[in-house]
Motif scaffolding. Sequence first.
Motif, PDB file in Angstrom:
ATOM      1  N   HIS A  73      12.649   4.658  -0.383  1.00 36.74           N
ATOM      2  CA  HIS A  73      12.919   5.542  -1.533  1.00 36.74           C
ATOM      3  C   HIS A  73      11.695   5.953  -2.341  1.00 36.74           C
ATOM      4  O   HIS A  73      11.754   6.927  -3.086  1.00 36.74           O
ATOM      5  CB  HIS A  73      13.918   4.862  -2.484  1.00 36.74           C
ATOM      6  CG  HIS A  73      15.257   4.628  -1.866  1.00 36.74           C
ATOM      7  ND1 HIS A  73      15.577   3.450  -1.248  1.00 36.74           N
ATOM      8  CD2 HIS A  73      16.330   5.423  -1.740  1.00 36.74           C
ATOM      9  CE1 HIS A  73      16.820   3.520  -0.781  1.00 36.74           C
ATOM     10  NE2 HIS A  73      17.293   4.704  -1.060  1.00 36.74           N
ATOM     11  N   GLU A  74      10.612   5.199  -2.252  1.00 39.08           N
ATOM     12  CA  GLU A  74       9.455   5.477  -3.118  1.00 39.08           C
ATOM     13  C   GLU A  74       8.156   5.462  -2.314  1.00 39.08           C
ATOM     14  O   GLU A  74       7.149   4.900  -2.752  1.00 39.08           O
ATOM     15  CB  GLU A  74       9.384   4.427  -4.250  1.00 39.08           C
ATOM     16  CG  GLU A  74      10.567   4.441  -5.201  1.00 39.08           C
ATOM     17  CD  GLU A  74      10.605   5.668  -6.113  1.00 39.08           C
ATOM     18  OE1 GLU A  74       9.607   6.421  -6.164  1.00 39.08           O
ATOM     19  OE2 GLU A  74      11.653   5.869  -6.771  1.00 39.08           O
ATOM     20  N   LEU A  75       8.193   6.096  -1.158  1.00 41.69           N
ATOM     21  CA  LEU A  75       7.012   6.035  -0.294  1.00 41.69           C
ATOM     22  C   LEU A  75       5.790   6.694  -0.944  1.00 41.69           C
ATOM     23  O   LEU A  75       4.658   6.298  -0.681  1.00 41.69           O
ATOM     24  CB  LEU A  75       7.327   6.647   1.078  1.00 41.69           C
ATOM     25  CG  LEU A  75       6.352   6.282   2.212  1.00 41.69           C
ATOM     26  CD1 LEU A  75       6.235   4.781   2.399  1.00 41.69           C
ATOM     27  CD2 LEU A  75       6.758   6.953   3.517  1.00 41.69           C
ATOM     28  N   ASP A  76       6.027   7.682  -1.821  1.00 38.88           N
ATOM     29  CA  ASP A  76       4.887   8.289  -2.518  1.00 38.88           C
ATOM     30  C   ASP A  76       4.144   7.261  -3.358  1.00 38.88           C
ATOM     31  O   ASP A  76       2.926   7.335  -3.528  1.00 38.88           O
ATOM     32  CB  ASP A  76       5.357   9.419  -3.446  1.00 38.88           C
ATOM     33  CG  ASP A  76       5.687  10.686  -2.659  1.00 38.88           C
ATOM     34  OD1 ASP A  76       5.383  10.716  -1.446  1.00 38.88           O
ATOM     35  OD2 ASP A  76       6.255  11.615  -3.254  1.00 38.88           O
ATOM     36  N   ALA A  77       4.888   6.290  -3.888  1.00 38.68           N
ATOM     37  CA  ALA A  77       4.260   5.283  -4.755  1.00 38.68           C
ATOM     38  C   ALA A  77       3.631   4.151  -3.943  1.00 38.68           C
ATOM     39  O   ALA A  77       2.598   3.607  -4.339  1.00 38.68           O
ATOM     40  CB  ALA A  77       5.294   4.706  -5.726  1.00 38.68           C
ATOM     41  N   VAL A  78       4.260   3.781  -2.839  1.00 35.42           N
ATOM     42  CA  VAL A  78       3.789   2.579  -2.134  1.00 35.42           C
ATOM     43  C   VAL A  78       3.194   2.860  -0.745  1.00 35.42           C
ATOM     44  O   VAL A  78       2.699   1.938  -0.094  1.00 35.42           O
ATOM     45  CB  VAL A  78       4.917   1.523  -1.986  1.00 35.42           C
ATOM     46  CG1 VAL A  78       5.424   1.072  -3.341  1.00 35.42           C
ATOM     47  CG2 VAL A  78       6.056   2.042  -1.113  1.00 35.42           C
ATOM     48  N   GLY A  79       3.224   4.109  -0.308  1.00 30.73           N
ATOM     49  CA  GLY A  79       2.673   4.415   1.013  1.00 30.73           C
ATOM     50  C   GLY A  79       1.176   4.154   1.034  1.00 30.73           C
ATOM     51  O   GLY A  79       0.471   4.395   0.048  1.00 30.73           O
ATOM     52  N   ALA A  80       0.682   3.621   2.132  1.00 27.84           N
ATOM     53  CA  ALA A  80      -0.748   3.324   2.246  1.00 27.84           C
ATOM     54  C   ALA A  80      -1.143   3.339   3.711  1.00 27.84           C
ATOM     55  O   ALA A  80      -0.352   2.984   4.584  1.00 27.84           O
ATOM     56  CB  ALA A  80      -1.068   1.963   1.638  1.00 27.84           C
ATOM     57  N   ASP A  81      -2.386   3.767   3.960  1.00 24.09           N
ATOM     58  CA  ASP A  81      -2.869   3.747   5.343  1.00 24.09           C
ATOM     59  C   ASP A  81      -3.073   2.318   5.826  1.00 24.09           C
ATOM     60  O   ASP A  81      -2.860   2.017   6.987  1.00 24.09           O
ATOM     61  CB  ASP A  81      -4.205   4.504   5.435  1.00 24.09           C
ATOM     62  CG  ASP A  81      -4.078   5.931   4.941  1.00 24.09           C
ATOM     63  OD1 ASP A  81      -3.288   6.679   5.547  1.00 24.09           O
ATOM     64  OD2 ASP A  81      -4.735   6.285   3.937  1.00 24.09           O
ATOM     65  N   TYR A  82      -3.497   1.447   4.895  1.00 23.00           N
ATOM     66  CA  TYR A  82      -3.814   0.070   5.254  1.00 23.00           C
ATOM     67  C   TYR A  82      -3.158  -0.874   4.244  1.00 23.00           C
ATOM     68  O   TYR A  82      -3.151  -0.594   3.047  1.00 23.00           O
ATOM     69  CB  TYR A  82      -5.329  -0.161   5.248  1.00 23.00           C
ATOM     70  CG  TYR A  82      -6.039   0.657   6.306  1.00 23.00           C
ATOM     71  CD1 TYR A  82      -6.172   0.169   7.601  1.00 23.00           C
ATOM     72  CD2 TYR A  82      -6.530   1.929   6.011  1.00 23.00           C
ATOM     73  CE1 TYR A  82      -6.799   0.925   8.586  1.00 23.00           C
ATOM     74  CE2 TYR A  82      -7.157   2.688   6.993  1.00 23.00           C
ATOM     75  CZ  TYR A  82      -7.285   2.183   8.276  1.00 23.00           C
ATOM     76  OH  TYR A  82      -7.900   2.940   9.246  1.00 23.00           O
ATOM     77  N   VAL A  83      -2.638  -1.978   4.750  1.00 18.22           N
ATOM     78  CA  VAL A  83      -1.951  -2.950   3.897  1.00 18.22           C
ATOM     79  C   VAL A  83      -2.475  -4.344   4.216  1.00 18.22           C
ATOM     80  O   VAL A  83      -2.594  -4.724   5.392  1.00 18.22           O
ATOM     81  CB  VAL A  83      -0.421  -2.914   4.145  1.00 18.22           C
ATOM     82  CG1 VAL A  83       0.286  -3.999   3.344  1.00 18.22           C
ATOM     83  CG2 VAL A  83       0.145  -1.528   3.803  1.00 18.22           C
ATOM     84  N   LEU A  84      -2.789  -5.091   3.158  1.00 19.41           N
ATOM     85  CA  LEU A  84      -3.113  -6.514   3.331  1.00 19.41           C
ATOM     86  C   LEU A  84      -2.050  -7.329   2.626  1.00 19.41           C
ATOM     87  O   LEU A  84      -1.698  -7.067   1.483  1.00 19.41           O
ATOM     88  CB  LEU A  84      -4.487  -6.826   2.744  1.00 19.41           C
ATOM     89  CG  LEU A  84      -5.666  -6.289   3.563  1.00 19.41           C
ATOM     90  CD1 LEU A  84      -6.963  -6.410   2.770  1.00 19.41           C
ATOM     91  CD2 LEU A  84      -5.784  -7.024   4.896  1.00 19.41           C
ATOM     92  N   THR A  85      -1.530  -8.339   3.325  1.00 20.00           N
ATOM     93  CA  THR A  85      -0.507  -9.189   2.735  1.00 20.00           C
ATOM     94  C   THR A  85      -0.618 -10.596   3.305  1.00 20.00           C
ATOM     95  O   THR A  85      -1.691 -10.997   3.758  1.00 20.00           O
ATOM     96  CB  THR A  85       0.887  -8.538   2.880  1.00 20.00           C
ATOM     97  OG1 THR A  85       1.848  -9.291   2.161  1.00 20.00           O
ATOM     98  CG2 THR A  85       1.320  -8.433   4.354  1.00 20.00           C
ATOM     99  N   GLU A  86       0.485 -11.332   3.333  1.00 14.46           N
ATOM    100  CA  GLU A  86       0.405 -12.773   3.564  1.00 14.46           C
ATOM    101  C   GLU A  86       0.270 -13.185   5.020  1.00 14.46           C
ATOM    102  O   GLU A  86       0.486 -12.408   5.934  1.00 14.46           O
ATOM    103  CB  GLU A  86       1.667 -13.430   3.011  1.00 14.46           C
ATOM    104  CG  GLU A  86       2.908 -13.070   3.803  1.00 14.46           C
ATOM    105  CD  GLU A  86       4.162 -13.732   3.241  1.00 14.46           C
ATOM    106  OE1 GLU A  86       4.123 -14.940   2.988  1.00 14.46           O
ATOM    107  OE2 GLU A  86       5.160 -13.038   3.056  1.00 14.46           O
ATOM    108  N   SER A  87      -0.030 -14.471   5.148  1.00 18.75           N
ATOM    109  CA  SER A  87       0.016 -15.209   6.404  1.00 18.75           C
ATOM    110  C   SER A  87      -1.242 -15.018   7.246  1.00 18.75           C
ATOM    111  O   SER A  87      -1.277 -14.232   8.188  1.00 18.75           O
ATOM    112  CB  SER A  87       1.260 -14.822   7.213  1.00 18.75           C
ATOM    113  OG  SER A  87       1.586 -15.845   8.109  1.00 18.75           O
ATOM    114  N   GLY A  88      -2.270 -15.769   6.894  1.00 19.09           N
ATOM    115  CA  GLY A  88      -3.518 -15.764   7.646  1.00 19.09           C
ATOM    116  C   GLY A  88      -4.593 -16.414   6.807  1.00 19.09           C
ATOM    117  O   GLY A  88      -4.320 -16.889   5.698  1.00 19.09           O
ATOM    118  N   GLY A  89      -5.809 -16.459   7.336  1.00 20.64           N
ATOM    119  CA  GLY A  89      -6.944 -16.897   6.540  1.00 20.64           C
ATOM    120  C   GLY A  89      -7.363 -18.338   6.711  1.00 20.64           C
ATOM    121  O   GLY A  89      -8.358 -18.762   6.126  1.00 20.64           O
TER     122      GLY A  89
END
Length: 447
Positions: A163-179
Amino acid sequence: MTVVDVATAETVELLQTMIRNACVNDGTAASGQEVRSADVLQSFLEGAGLDVESYEPTPGRRSVVARIEGTDPTAPTLMLMGHTDVVPVSPAGWQRDPFGGELVDGEVWGRGAIDMLSLTASMAVATKHLARQGWRPRGTLVYLGVADEEAGGEHGADWLVQHELDAVGADYVLTESGGWTVDGPDGSKVVVTVGEKGAAWRRLRVHGTPAHGSMPFGTDNALVKAAEVVRRVAAYRPAAEINDVWRAYAASLDLDAETRAALVDPARVWDACESIADARTAKFAHACTHTTFSPDVVHGGTKTNVIPDEVVLEVDIRILPGQTSDDVDRMLADALGPLATHVTVEHLHDRPSSQSPTDTPLWHAIEGLVAKVRPEATLLPRITAGGTDATFFRDAGSVAYGFGLLSRAVTYEDFSSRFHGNDERIDVESLRLTTQCWLDLCPSFLG
Ligand SMILES: [Zn+2]
């Protein structure tokens, strides 16, 4: 204090606050109530002059978005995404208050310390510091503190992407689980999650014919058939799939060369999994190379003297990248064999698998960062058997990785035993490294 010390102290404090908010998501729409941590994040970020938007598709399930707009609309957008909800606890298994957020001997204790309020906090702190410095990148930085990751994102990321891809759309995403860092036969590796298995949950209705329980001979008992259905599903051996991510991961495992070779041979991998002494490694190896079937729920029968005409089973099925829901239905029919005509299969929940490539600018930026902080290590991609919000973004076209550099003190065993487990906690050194990681990575990647 240096900038990093100030930022680390802020990460510690923000993490403690979010642990104490206890946004426990039990899967019901009224649980979580992430609005409390969303409000904390909003006022924290607004303190640096950032505009923060909030979204609340369901009462109390609020997510927040802040952005530092890039100067070049053709440059890539990077999103730092952390969830604000946590899973329930069994307090009797804890040495400390799971929602106390205590700092003891250099560790912050509490539900969410590993999964993943530590990252959610460090990402917010880095975003705030970059904004306060007046940083004007070429590409846009987006921060998302998102609700409802732990129950599948219906009130969070799934809804926002729809519903809000204009607000949250991104070419690259970093999130959990790694490191975390692993030491294997070919050196030290820092693990980055590049993909995840999909889910294809099924409800199996096993049919029979009702009759009196006093004369069972020759009757059509749904429960007796269901027992055989469970046995067949649990014993089913789907064909193994060996992909490149698993090939690289298997080479890094601290096992003898023969076992490592067998783990990438479709004909031998099942037996190799059975030969691995460490249960955690064995089940991960199995899950990374097979569709898995776990019969986890049974409902059936009405009365001790009534032969049941229906038993309902629920099976948690997880698919590898490249496999589809149709593949699962074919495998189930294969597993059921002659019983298939006595069973109706319903789709409970389908979620595709997803995987991002590693030959990307963001991958190389993470490589550059790790080369500076941990020069003895290289990156090791892996897939995860569980699901995260990254999948919604990969489906929408983003490259998404799970990463956040942890200290050497947090081993994979620590990470996985604390993840949804007892005595969840994280060391301040990991909080420092992770905060520093975003402060370095965002400018180097976005310009
Ligand atoms: Zn998580």
